[in-house]
Write an enzyme that holds these catalytic residues in place. Structure first.
Site, short mmCIF file in Angstrom:
data_model
loop_
_atom_site.label_atom_id
_atom_site.label_comp_id
_atom_site.label_asym_id
_atom_site.label_seq_id
_atom_site.Cartn_x
_atom_site.Cartn_y
_atom_site.Cartn_z
N ARG A 95 0.84 -1.20 0.00
CA ARG A 95 0.00 0.00 0.00
C ARG A 95 0.87 1.24 0.00
NH1 ARG A 95 -2.31 3.74 3.47
NH2 ARG A 95 -4.49 4.31 3.03
N LYS A 152 -15.36 8.24 -15.06
CA LYS A 152 -16.25 7.22 -14.50
C LYS A 152 -15.44 6.30 -13.57
CE LYS A 152 -20.10 4.20 -15.84
NZ LYS A 152 -21.18 4.98 -15.20
#
Length: 286
Positions: free
Chosen positions: A101, A150
């Protein structure tokens, strides 16, 4: 029988499909998606969705994972393997799995994650709700500023849909600076004096594929269209209201914040546009 889904080049039973816990779509909502409807076993507006996918990826500096021809082949294979006559295909592309991460983007050569799956929706075109219309409430638009991309950042639209559910209505229209931007998952319209009014394209709204088709059909039918923002008060005083989306096509709205729109039933403009859209889309489906 379980669905066959597509994950990173493989067709798998849905129970066997997995994505890494380090995938940036999961950790950072770092991904984009498209939903293409299937009618009569064929894909509706596929080319428009493929073009918008490419644009969304470009805006986020993400690589195109496969060609339009390859995307089409996978869509068709999923329709075939899952026996979809009416339904949808969901496509999601993320920046992939960097192995850990980190807020920084991973190296450019990190393989993207590509997932596709079907949703079987018998009766999609002949929805009974389209014959009665839906009711909406308004909520403040608290989404980020690039709604034209989107992305999979759908938490706030989900919250708005739940607010609508709590109010015992069907959906919510989002309002910013006193004007309607769009619905939780759709583009919004009102009709006044025969003129269709809908917000102009910008970073504030999604550039709807169904929106583009419906406005083209409206122009061909010599309907008047005005692209500008409108208020909730204008919507409540309108003759008609409706929204468009890839899965609902053209959906009449008969109530906004408790105020009846027009006669309280789907109006002639929305009804006719739905008929035209379905007729023309079926002709052009691939």
């Amino acid at each position: 029988m379980s669905r066959t889904v597509y994950v990173n080049g493989a067709y798998l039973p849905e129970e066997e499909a997995t994505v890494s816990i380090f995938d940036r779509g999961f950790l950072m909502a770092d991904g984009v998606y498209e939903v293409t409807s299937v009618l009569d076993g064929k894909l509706v507006d596929f080319q428009g969705h493929a073009i918008r996918l490419e644009r969304s990826l470009k805006e986020l500096d993400m690589a195109q994972p496969m060609s339009t021809e390859e995307l089409l082949a996978v869509h068709r294979e999923l329709v075939s393997r899952n026996d979809i006559v009416e339904g949808m295909i969901y496509l999601q592309v993320t920046r992939g799995n960097p192995g850990d991460r980190d807020f920084a983007y991973p190296p450019a050569d990190t393989p993207p994650t590509v997932v596709m799956f079907t949703q079987n929706k018998p009766g999609l075109a002949d929805s009974p709700v389209a014959k009665t219309g839906i009711k909406v409430i308004s909520v403040e638009d608290l989404r980020w500023g690039r709604r034209d991309i989107k992305t999979v950042q759908l938490l706030y639209p989900s919250m708005a849909k739940m607010a609508a559910k709590a109010a015992k209505v069907d959906d919510a229209w989002l309002v910013e600076d006193g004007k309607v931007t769009e619905g939780t998952s759709n583009n919004t319209y009102i009709v006044k004096g025969g003129t269709i009014i809908t917000r102009e394209l910008s970073h504030d709204i999604l550039h709807g594929i169904t929106r583009a088709a419906v406005l083209r059909f409206a122009a061909e039918a010599q309907m008047q269209v005005e692209e500008r923002a409108f208020t909730i008060e204008e919507a409540q005083a309108a003759d008609e209201a409706f929204f468009t989306s890839a899965s609902a096509f053209v959906m009449p709205v008969v109530e906004v914040d408790g105020a009846q729109i027009g006669s309280g039933a789907p109006g002639p403009v929305a009804t006719r546009l739905r008929e035209i859209y379905l007729e023309e889309s079926l002709k052009a489906a691939i």
